[in-house]
Design an enzyme around this catalytic site. Structure first.
Site, PDB file in Angstrom:
ATOM      1  N   HIS A 249      -2.438   2.134  -6.223  1.00 50.94           N
ATOM      2  CA  HIS A 249      -2.992   0.937  -5.593  1.00 50.94           C
ATOM      3  C   HIS A 249      -3.183  -0.188  -6.602  1.00 50.94           C
ATOM      4  CE1 HIS A 249      -4.538  -0.820  -1.940  1.00 50.94           C
ATOM      5  NE2 HIS A 249      -5.586  -1.294  -2.576  1.00 50.94           N
TER       6      HIS A 249
ATOM      7  N   ARG B  21      -0.428  -2.688  -6.572  1.00 51.04           N
ATOM      8  CA  ARG B  21      -0.571  -3.748  -5.552  1.00 51.04           C
ATOM      9  C   ARG B  21      -1.478  -4.846  -6.081  1.00 51.04           C
ATOM     10  NH1 ARG B  21      -0.818  -4.890   0.138  1.00 51.04           N
ATOM     11  NH2 ARG B  21      -2.921  -5.318   0.913  1.00 51.04           N
TER      12      ARG B  21
ATOM     13  N   ARG C  64       0.859  -1.172   0.000  1.00 49.74           N
ATOM     14  CA  ARG C  64       0.000   0.000   0.000  1.00 49.74           C
ATOM     15  C   ARG C  64       0.906   1.236   0.000  1.00 49.74           C
ATOM     16  NH1 ARG C  64      -1.792  -3.488   4.145  1.00 49.74           N
ATOM     17  NH2 ARG C  64      -3.856  -4.406   3.786  1.00 49.74           N
TER      18      ARG C  64
ATOM     19  N   HIS D  44      -3.176  -9.323   4.260  1.00 46.35           N
ATOM     20  CA  HIS D  44      -4.619  -9.383   4.472  1.00 46.35           C
ATOM     21  C   HIS D  44      -4.911 -10.178   5.748  1.00 46.35           C
ATOM     22  CE1 HIS D  44      -5.835  -8.634  -0.006  1.00 46.35           C
ATOM     23  NE2 HIS D  44      -5.633  -7.522   0.657  1.00 46.35           N
TER      24      HIS D  44
ATOM     25  N   TYR E 294      -8.870 -11.753  -6.008  1.00 50.49           N
ATOM     26  CA  TYR E 294      -7.913 -11.876  -7.101  1.00 50.49           C
ATOM     27  C   TYR E 294      -8.201 -13.073  -7.998  1.00 50.49           C
ATOM     28  CZ  TYR E 294      -5.645  -8.122  -4.746  1.00 50.49           C
ATOM     29  OH  TYR E 294      -5.408  -6.903  -4.181  1.00 50.49           O
TER      30      TYR E 294
ATOM     31  N   LYS F 150      -1.352  -2.381   8.268  1.00 50.23           N
ATOM     32  CA  LYS F 150      -2.463  -1.838   9.049  1.00 50.23           C
ATOM     33  C   LYS F 150      -2.404  -2.338  10.489  1.00 50.23           C
ATOM     34  CE  LYS F 150      -5.807  -1.073   5.336  1.00 50.23           C
ATOM     35  NZ  LYS F 150      -7.170  -1.374   4.834  1.00 50.23           N
TER      36      LYS F 150
END
Length: 303
Positions: free
Chosen positions: A249, A252, A159, A275, A284, A181
């Site tokens: 983005h 990514r 990111r 994730h 994906y 994150k």
């Protein structure tokens, strides 16, 4: 009236923001977005209810009050996707109110989120991604920096915030330590092409890149901003004739889609992307199916 009921809306919003920052360790971007949504909602309530808002009034809200807020936001041109995001923020806020301040509003549980069509990311081609990370030997150091950032986004699947939080000390011989994150740290492979791009930038950068300072710097030596990265991507997109969907983005997404196309399993991709759940990664498989459908439509004689 209990101390719970006398809590002002402003104090509740401030405490919730502090909780997101310190307890949940959300990114600054997420904290700003959540804080803005909650304060916008509380400002609306003050007008809607005709007076100051406190814990007692929040607890007494009806479903019609929440629907009135969404109608108000719709009047400002809010899309389904943005409306769904605001509903999610309000649910998070009232969950926190219930748990941390004993303010229970049952009406929020009945508030339906707008339906949104799930957008499938459109990856760019591997050769296009590779060109984005190129800068001539005589290029200005900022051009080498921009090329290194874009190459890192694609080569490591990061990111923007993750790339901009990198420090020289995060670079290993074969891996890259990434803080994602909520402060979660993961290791991703450091590809030779990415390492070369970063080395070219570091050699040209006129600023002192200490081990625990930001790796990517702005023109005056401060931390590089996300806006500069987006500008660099727009310029590269125009030079290469790439579509508007080719954003930082999207690099990514391209990283994950290209891995999947070459046989990587979803669990591995999940770990590389950081994730928290496999469901976030499963999109994906839709990307790959979309690519195959495009190939079929363009190449099959009966398509």
């Amino acid at each position: 009236m209990s101390s719970r009921d006398s809590l002002t809306a402003s104090a509740l919003a401030a405490d919730f923001t502090e909780h997101l920052t310190l307890a949940e360790r959300r990114s600054p971007h997420t904290v700003r977005a959540y804080d803005a949504t909650v304060r916008r909602f509380l400002d609306f309530l003050q007008q809607h209810l005709g007076g100051a808002v406190d814990g007692e009034r929040l607890q007494a809200l009806a479903l019609a009050d929440f629907r009135a807020y969404l109608a108000f936001r719709r009047g400002s041109g809010l899309s389904n996707r943005s409306a769904a995001r605001e509903v999610a923020v309000l649910r998070a806020f009232f969950r926190w109110c219930r748990r941390a301040r004993n303010i229970r509003c049952d009406a929020i549980d009945a508030l339906a989120s707008p339906r949104i069509q799930r957008r499938v990311p459109r990856p760019i081609a591997p050769n296009e991604a590779a060109v984005l990370g190129q800068a001539g030997t005589d290029a200005h150091w900022t051009e080498k920096r921009d090329a290194a950032v874009l190459l890192t986004l694609y080569g490591a699947g990061l990111r923007i915030a993750e790339a901009l939080s990198l420090k020289p000390g995060d670079l290993g011989r074969e891996t890259l330590r990434v803080t994602g994150k909520r402060g979660k740290v993961r290791e991703v492979p450091l590809l030779a092409a990415v390492a070369e791009g970063i080395d070219a930038y570091r050699s040209a950068c006129p600023h002192d890149l200490a081990a625990e300072e930001p790796l990517f710097r702005g023109a005056r030596g401060g931390p590089l901003s996300a806006g500069i990265v987006r500008t660099a991507m727009r310029q590269a997109r125009a030079a290469l004739g790439l579509p508007e969907s080719a954003t930082p983005h999207a690099l990514r997404h391209s990283f994950a889609s290209h891995l999947l196309a070459r046989g990587a399993d979803l669990r591995t991709i999940q770990e590389l992307l950081g994730h928290s759940s496999l469901s976030s990664t499963q999109i994906y498989t839709e990307v790959d199916a979309a690519h195959l459908l495009d190939v079929y439509r363009n190449a099959h004689p009966r398509a």
